[in-house]
Write a protein that holds these residues in place. Structure first.
Motif, short mmCIF file in Angstrom:
data_model
loop_
_atom_site.label_atom_id
_atom_site.label_comp_id
_atom_site.label_asym_id
_atom_site.label_seq_id
_atom_site.Cartn_x
_atom_site.Cartn_y
_atom_site.Cartn_z
N GLN A 67 1.02 -0.91 0.20
CA GLN A 67 0.15 0.15 -0.07
C GLN A 67 1.04 1.56 -0.32
O GLN A 67 1.86 1.20 0.50
N CYS A 68 0.11 2.62 -0.32
CA CYS A 68 0.28 3.72 -0.42
C CYS A 68 2.48 3.94 -1.36
O CYS A 68 2.80 4.27 -0.60
N ARG A 98 1.98 9.27 -0.33
CA ARG A 98 1.83 9.79 0.84
C ARG A 98 2.83 10.44 1.25
O ARG A 98 3.90 9.95 2.74
N CYS A 115 -2.98 10.56 -0.74
CA CYS A 115 -3.78 9.63 -0.36
C CYS A 115 -4.59 9.65 -1.80
O CYS A 115 -5.92 10.47 -2.66
N CYS A 157 -6.91 2.67 -3.49
CA CYS A 157 -6.09 1.79 -3.56
C CYS A 157 -6.20 1.00 -2.88
O CYS A 157 -5.73 -0.39 -3.38
N CYS A 158 -6.76 1.47 -1.12
CA CYS A 158 -6.41 0.62 -0.18
C CYS A 158 -8.05 -0.79 -0.49
O CYS A 158 -8.09 -1.46 -0.77
S1 SF4 Z 1 -5.79 4.45 -0.13
FE1 SF4 Z 1 -5.09 2.95 1.15
S2 SF4 Z 1 -3.20 2.27 -0.59
FE2 SF4 Z 1 -3.80 4.17 -1.43
S3 SF4 Z 1 -3.04 6.24 -0.43
FE3 SF4 Z 1 -4.75 6.49 0.49
S4 SF4 Z 1 -3.70 5.01 2.83
FE4 SF4 Z 1 -2.48 4.72 0.67
#
Ligand code: SF4
Ligand SMILES: Cc1cc2nc3c(=O)[nH]c(=O)nc-3n(C[C@H](O)[C@H](O)[C@H](O)COP(=O)(O)OP(=O)(O)OC[C@H]3O[C@@H](n4cnc5c(N)ncnc54)[C@H](O)[C@@H]3O)c2cc1C
Ligand code: SF4
Length: 488
Positions: free
Chosen positions: A308-309, A313, A323, A327-328
């Protein structure tokens, strides 16, 4: 031009007639206000009351200026809509009746205030001109939508359903944008437990079949001139031909580009063939079509680590500081693809904090129930290990370094808005180019290539951008004071 003829209408409805002396007010309007015509009505905003005013405007009386002594000028605006007439309003109801205390002790104040309101409205009316309209105003009702992803398709269909003609311009040879490249989507309905069909095919079909929507594929906006209500737009097609269109408003739905995975070499991006971004994993899932998912080299995936990330961020200034939001949920969904097709395959989501707002929590719990592993940690490096990959990570719960083996690593890289030209860079290039700087001329030409709207305005070819490069439609780009640009 028609001669000025004034008329005052005193409404006695809403308690005005019970509290104030309408005959006295009529006299004030006639004698002091010098109104040519004075009428009283018990319910001025009724169909009958409005028709009486309209008859005076359109009939023999040929009234041009209307004074309404009734309620606030903010009220009954639809009933009292007389576009060809000048109008002033004396606010007897809210301004006098509702303001002055009841009782005889206040009669004089109430009377004086009402007289003054009528005097003021008459004075205002006599100084008003009949509205002439704006000769530069355009009233083209066709809407230009730039971008045929799910946002542009939805905007086009909503506008068409509301009765507007739409021109939908898409740069690629197909509609659908990112949504058309997904195997499934996160669920948007109860019970929020399983990946759902994207529905993009139906949306595309509806847009293509809609009689009010014209779709131009392989096309871009080469120039936008004019103003809201009368944008003259030149569309350039990939085959070199051009088309002109007159549009009243523009919807910019140009979407985003994925952050370049090759900018993350420390995580194997651009180095290892089996380190992919989320779009890469969607492509593998689409190819598998519900069967166990395979890598590009055909090897069945038995273990996948979702990082992730990745490049998001970021606080170092090297990558995206924000963010991307989806994508999470996307990694959770993709981990489910893997486990649903092959319950023996292991899926590990490596995160610092999972962002699954609202019903995303139910989706997250569903993934846990399906055996997806969630590890709170940070990926430090991804390296080749035999046929597969090794992820070096810091486990944030145990506060120690750890290793994870995987057939494939998926990096959750972010979204970079397709917002067009950055106007700060544009301005700098333009002013340097004007001083004869050859490099600045080349820079300006380079910048112009990414323009979405190609606005023919001195402020630059696109909308200004917000902090992280997202287009800001609340912007003054026309030579008069308004925040309404006609571009959404
Ligand atoms: S949605 Fe999740 S993976 Fe995507 S940038 Fe935000 S915290 Fe990170
Ligand atoms: C791998 C991945 C998985 C995802 N999974 C999910 C999910 O499961 N659920 C979910 O809700 N969201 C998901 N998302 C996010 C979702 O797909 C996007 O938010 C959504 O599709 C964006 O749609 P859009 O129309 O705004 O932009 P886009 O899909 O980017 O569409 C923009 C369109 O505009 C066109 N365009 C760009 N510039 C121009 C120009 N100058 N002239 C003409 N046309 C132009 C592009 O070609 C494109 O067709 C995912 C995203 C990715 C990358
Ligand atoms: S709402 Fe206004 S116009 Fe209508 S009756 Fe009441 S005061 Fe008169």
């Amino acid at each position: 031009m028609a001669e000025t003829k004034t008329a005052a209408y005193i409404c006695t409805g809403c308690g005005i007639g019970d509290t104030l002396d309408a005959a006295r007010l009529a006299k004030v309007a006639k004698r002091e206000g010098k109104m040519a015509l004075v009428r009283e009505h018990a319910f001025l905003c009724s169909d009958e009351g409005v028709a009486a005013i309209r008859a005076d405007l359109e009939g023999e009386e040929a009234v041009t200026h209307v004074m309404l002594a009734a309620c606030s000028r903010r009220m009954k605006t639809e009933a009292f809509h007389f576009p060809g007439a000048a109008m002033a309003r004396a606010n007897l109801r809210e301004g006098v009746l509702w303001m002055v205390a009841e009782g005889e002790a206040h009669d004089e104040v109430r009377r004086e205030m009402a007289d003054d309101y009528v005097r003021m409205a008459c004075a205002e009316l006599k100084r008003l001109k009949v509205p002439a309209g704006n000769p530069d105003r355009g009233d083209a009702r066709r809407i230009l939508v730039v971008g045929g992803g799910v946002s542009g398709l939805t905007a086009a269909l909503e506008a068409a359903e509301a009765g507007y003609d739409v021109l939908l311009v898409e740069r690629e040879s197909e509609l659908g944008g990112w949504a058309a490249r997904l195997w499934k989507r996160m669920p948007s309905r109860e019970p929020y437990g399983e990946p759902a069909e994207t529905g993009i095919g139906q949306l595309i079909e509806r847009a293509n079949a809609h009689p009010r929507i014209e779709v131009m594929l392989g096309a871009q906006v080469a120039q936008t001139r004019g103003a809201p209500g009368r944008f003259q737009v030149r569309i350039a097609r990939a085959d070199g031909s051009t088309a002109e269109a007159l549009c009243g408003a523009i919807v910019q739905a140009s979407g985003f580009t994925s952050y370049d995975i090759a900018r993350l070499p420390e995580l194997g991006g651009g180095i290892h063939a089996h380190v992919v971004d989320q779009a890469g994993f969607e492509a593998l899932a689409r190819q598998a079509n519900g069967a166990p998912i395979r890598r590009a080299d055909g090897r069945p995936l038995k273990s996948v680590v979702f990082v992730q990330c990745a490049g998001q961020r970021d606080t170092t200034g090297k990558h995206l500081p924000y963010c991307s939001g989806h994508c999470c949920g996307t990694s959770i969904k993709q981990a489910m693809y893997l486990r649903d097709a092959d319950p023996e395959a292991s899926a590990m989501v490596l995160y610092t904090d999972l962002r699954t707002p609202g019903m995303g929590e139910d989706f997250y719990r569903s993934a846990q129930a399906k055996g997806v592993t969630f590890t709170k940690g940070v990926a430090q490096a991804v390296e080749a290990a035999g046929e597969g990959l090794r992820v070096r990570l810091r486990d944030l719960i145990l506060d120690e370094d750890a290793l994870a083996e995987a057939d494939l690593v998926v990096l959750a890289t972010g979204q970079v808005a397709n917002a067009g030209v950055d106007l700060d860079a544009w301005e700098a290039a333009v002013s340097a180019a004007e001083k004869g700087d050859a490099a600045a001329v080349a820079k300006k030409d380079e910048l112009a290539k990414v323009s979405v709207l190609n606005l023919a305005y001195r402020q630059g070819p696109d909308l200004p951008q917000l902090k992280y490069g997202f287009a800001d439609s609340h912007f003054i780009c026309f030579p008069y004071e308004t925040r309404r640009t006609g571009i959404y």
